[in-house]
Design a protein around this motif. Structure first.
Motif, PDB file in Angstrom:
ATOM      1  N   GLU A 326      25.749  11.380 -24.103  1.00  0.00           N
ATOM      2  CA  GLU A 326      26.523   9.949 -24.020  1.00  0.00           C
ATOM      3  C   GLU A 326      26.746   9.641 -22.387  1.00  0.00           C
ATOM      4  O   GLU A 326      26.414  10.570 -21.629  1.00  0.00           O
ATOM      5  CB  GLU A 326      27.873  10.188 -24.478  1.00  0.00           C
ATOM      6  CG  GLU A 326      27.829  10.296 -26.162  1.00  0.00           C
ATOM      7  CD  GLU A 326      29.222  10.735 -26.521  1.00  0.00           C
ATOM      8  OE1 GLU A 326      30.089  10.000 -26.081  1.00  0.00           O
ATOM      9  OE2 GLU A 326      29.434  11.276 -27.498  1.00  0.00           O
ATOM     10  N   HIS A 327      27.037   8.555 -21.985  1.00  0.00           N
ATOM     11  CA  HIS A 327      27.200   7.974 -20.655  1.00  0.00           C
ATOM     12  C   HIS A 327      26.093   8.357 -19.836  1.00  0.00           C
ATOM     13  O   HIS A 327      26.380   8.656 -18.519  1.00  0.00           O
ATOM     14  CB  HIS A 327      28.722   8.551 -20.084  1.00  0.00           C
ATOM     15  CG  HIS A 327      29.836   8.672 -21.109  1.00  0.00           C
ATOM     16  ND1 HIS A 327      30.423   9.491 -21.896  1.00  0.00           N
ATOM     17  CD2 HIS A 327      30.687   7.387 -21.699  1.00  0.00           C
ATOM     18  CE1 HIS A 327      31.384   9.000 -22.722  1.00  0.00           C
ATOM     19  NE2 HIS A 327      31.490   7.994 -22.355  1.00  0.00           N
ATOM     20  N   CYS A 342      24.535  16.354 -17.491  1.00  0.00           N
ATOM     21  CA  CYS A 342      25.545  15.628 -17.253  1.00  0.00           C
ATOM     22  C   CYS A 342      26.042  15.147 -16.027  1.00  0.00           C
ATOM     23  O   CYS A 342      26.901  14.512 -15.456  1.00  0.00           O
ATOM     24  CB  CYS A 342      26.858  15.837 -17.992  1.00  0.00           C
ATOM     25  SG  CYS A 342      26.643  16.413 -19.664  1.00  0.00           S
ATOM     26  N   THR A 345      27.288  11.523 -13.904  1.00  0.00           N
ATOM     27  CA  THR A 345      28.018  10.628 -14.965  1.00  0.00           C
ATOM     28  C   THR A 345      29.312  10.687 -14.979  1.00  0.00           C
ATOM     29  O   THR A 345      30.151   9.952 -15.633  1.00  0.00           O
ATOM     30  CB  THR A 345      27.357  11.241 -16.352  1.00  0.00           C
ATOM     31  OG1 THR A 345      27.986  12.360 -16.752  1.00  0.00           O
ATOM     32  CG2 THR A 345      25.811  11.055 -16.360  1.00  0.00           C
ATOM     33  N   TYR A 347      30.938  12.728 -16.415  1.00  0.00           N
ATOM     34  CA  TYR A 347      31.449  13.480 -17.543  1.00  0.00           C
ATOM     35  C   TYR A 347      30.895  14.758 -17.897  1.00  0.00           C
ATOM     36  O   TYR A 347      29.805  15.241 -17.106  1.00  0.00           O
ATOM     37  CB  TYR A 347      31.090  12.423 -18.846  1.00  0.00           C
ATOM     38  CG  TYR A 347      31.842  11.126 -19.132  1.00  0.00           C
ATOM     39  CD1 TYR A 347      32.462  11.103 -20.132  1.00  0.00           C
ATOM     40  CD2 TYR A 347      31.384   9.974 -18.241  1.00  0.00           C
ATOM     41  CE1 TYR A 347      33.422   9.822 -20.048  1.00  0.00           C
ATOM     42  CE2 TYR A 347      32.182   9.018 -18.262  1.00  0.00           C
ATOM     43  CZ  TYR A 347      33.060   8.832 -19.355  1.00  0.00           C
ATOM     44  OH  TYR A 347      33.619   7.576 -19.368  1.00  0.00           O
ATOM     45  N   HIS A 353      30.426  13.904 -23.207  1.00  0.00           N
ATOM     46  CA  HIS A 353      31.552  13.264 -23.952  1.00  0.00           C
ATOM     47  C   HIS A 353      32.975  13.421 -23.133  1.00  0.00           C
ATOM     48  O   HIS A 353      33.896  12.496 -23.674  1.00  0.00           O
ATOM     49  CB  HIS A 353      31.552  13.661 -25.293  1.00  0.00           C
ATOM     50  CG  HIS A 353      31.953  15.017 -25.620  1.00  0.00           C
ATOM     51  ND1 HIS A 353      30.831  16.101 -25.517  1.00  0.00           N
ATOM     52  CD2 HIS A 353      33.146  15.630 -25.972  1.00  0.00           C
ATOM     53  CE1 HIS A 353      31.201  17.201 -25.830  1.00  0.00           C
ATOM     54  NE2 HIS A 353      32.749  17.322 -25.953  1.00  0.00           N
ATOM     55  N   ARG A 355      35.488  13.291 -20.204  1.00  0.00           N
ATOM     56  CA  ARG A 355      35.751  12.684 -19.006  1.00  0.00           C
ATOM     57  C   ARG A 355      36.094  13.806 -18.033  1.00  0.00           C
ATOM     58  O   ARG A 355      37.119  14.682 -18.347  1.00  0.00           O
ATOM     59  CB  ARG A 355      36.622  11.457 -19.039  1.00  0.00           C
ATOM     60  CG  ARG A 355      37.118  10.944 -17.547  1.00  0.00           C
ATOM     61  CD  ARG A 355      36.078   9.875 -17.249  1.00  0.00           C
ATOM     62  NE  ARG A 355      36.430   9.161 -16.072  1.00  0.00           N
ATOM     63  CZ  ARG A 355      35.599   8.435 -15.378  1.00  0.00           C
ATOM     64  NH1 ARG A 355      34.840   8.064 -15.979  1.00  0.00           N
ATOM     65  NH2 ARG A 355      36.007   7.812 -14.449  1.00  0.00           N
TER      66      ARG A 355
END
Length: 371
Positions: A326-327, A342, A345, A347, A353, A355
């Motif tokens: 994601e993100h 990640c 990002t 995240y 996923h 934060r």
């Protein structure tokens, strides 16, 4: 020809990772192109004449993966005005074209299997499609039926037939690091060669390294040659990597056994290098000293030996399609699982996923006024 609504449907199968399936364009810059790139289908659609022609990544939508597996795949493109449904094997992506125009103006011909140059039959702007198509319809018109009946609005260029006779090379899947395949080899000279095609998400266990990656899930050709004390490794017909061999091939050592995959520890009189690892992936078109390895005979155990193999299929999976990261996380994969990077990002977590919270200390000044 100007249309506000278009429906294109077809089924195809191919062993090639690249090739144009459908293309049409107009004088004002409108175009539609459906092509295979690295075994994925890319749909490029431009309705706005003010935008640049092919090459604009904003109009490209990608679906599918490993579509060069010589299995039938279905495609459906439905467009109404600027809204498009693009479906490959029951996976659909909805998108809206750029710009303000809502009609597709195709002044030139609509071509299937390639992009011919005007006035130069048999010459193509991009690599043309190699494989089979069926159930080919454009706005309800059966294109293949028109071609069979030699209708004047249809013409073909190159080697086009109305039966699917493309032979599929047998593949074999090495499903674990302990999988192996051995075949006898006649070392009658002081040289040795082996070549094959490989498909994997893992780095091959070899002491010769090339700058070209072969762990991207695409088919790659490998060739190994031993000439005296030197070993030559060639990847995808590019420049050879040269190394010194620990042992030389001599004509007195015959017969010999060639090992593909991991170490066959269960076989007598076979010694592997310390720390040697196997390969999880697929092989096909295997040759030893320019003689083809008959995988059907290997499967029937009339040639060589093997363990933990799946024949007549390449069992590789693309675990990054669809992308569960994601993100904007970057997906990488091995034979059995995927990983999400990640970085950048904001995240974290297995699929980027969660934060990330950044805490900062802000100094506060407190003033007291006493009266």
């Amino acid at each position: 020809m100007s249309t506000v609504k278009d429906v294109i449907s077809l089924r195809f199968k191919s062993q090639q990772a690249d090739g144009v399936l459908v293309h049409g364009e107009g004088q004002k810059g409108d175009y539609i192109t459906l092509e295979l790139q690295q075994a994925r289908l890319i749909l490029q659609l431009n309705l706005d004449e003010s935008k640049p022609r092919r090459g604009s990544t904003r109009s490209a939508v990608t679906l599918g993966s490993l579509l060069d597996d010589h299995h039938w795949h279905s495609v459906l493109i439905e467009r109404f005005s600027r809204w498009v449904n693009f479906t490959v094997d029951h996976h659909t992506q909805h998108f809206q074209t750029q710009g303000e125009e809502d009609s597709l103006e195709v002044n030139y011909e609509l071509s299937f299997g390639g992009i011919p140059l005007p006035g130069k039959p048999g010459t193509f702007l991009k690599e043309n499609f190699h494989g089979c198509m069926e159930n080919l319809y454009y706005n309800g018109v059966n294109i293949i039926d028109l071609a069979k009946r030699r209708k004047p609005q249809i013409y073909s260029t190159g080697n086009v037939t109305f039966h699917c006779s493309e032979a599929q090379p047998l593949s074999v899947t090495f499903r674990s690091l302990d999988s192996f395949l051995t075949v006898p080899a006649d070392l009658g000279t002081e040289s040795f060669s082996a070549r094959l095609q490989i498909r994997t998400h893992s780095d091959p266990p070899t002491q010769l390294y090339s700058e070209q990656t072969v762990s991207d899930g695409q088919w790659h050709s490998l060739r190994v040659e031993m000439k005296g004390p030197q070993v030559f490794l060639t990847v995808d017909n590019q420049g050879s990597i040269i190394s010194e061999a620990k042992h030389q091939v001599t004509s007195g050592k015959r017969p010999a056994v060639v090992l593909f995959g991991g170490c066959a520890t269960s076989l007598p009189n076979l010694v592997c290098e310390s720390g040697a690892l196997g390969l999880q992936g697929c092989m096909r078109l295997m040759f030893v000293n320019n003689y083809p390895v008959n995988l059907l005979h290997v499967q029937q155990r009339t040639l060589g030996n093997y363990s933990q193999l799946d024949f007549d299929v390449c069992g590789i999976r693309d675990r990054c399609t669809p992308n569960y990261c994601e993100h904007g996380g970057q997906c990488t994969q091995s034979w059995s699982q995927f990983y999400c990077n990640c970085s950048g990002t904001s995240y974290t977590g297995a699929t980027c996923h969660s934060r990330q919270f950044t805490y900062s200390t802000i100094p506060l000044a407190l003033s007291l006024c006493l009266h």
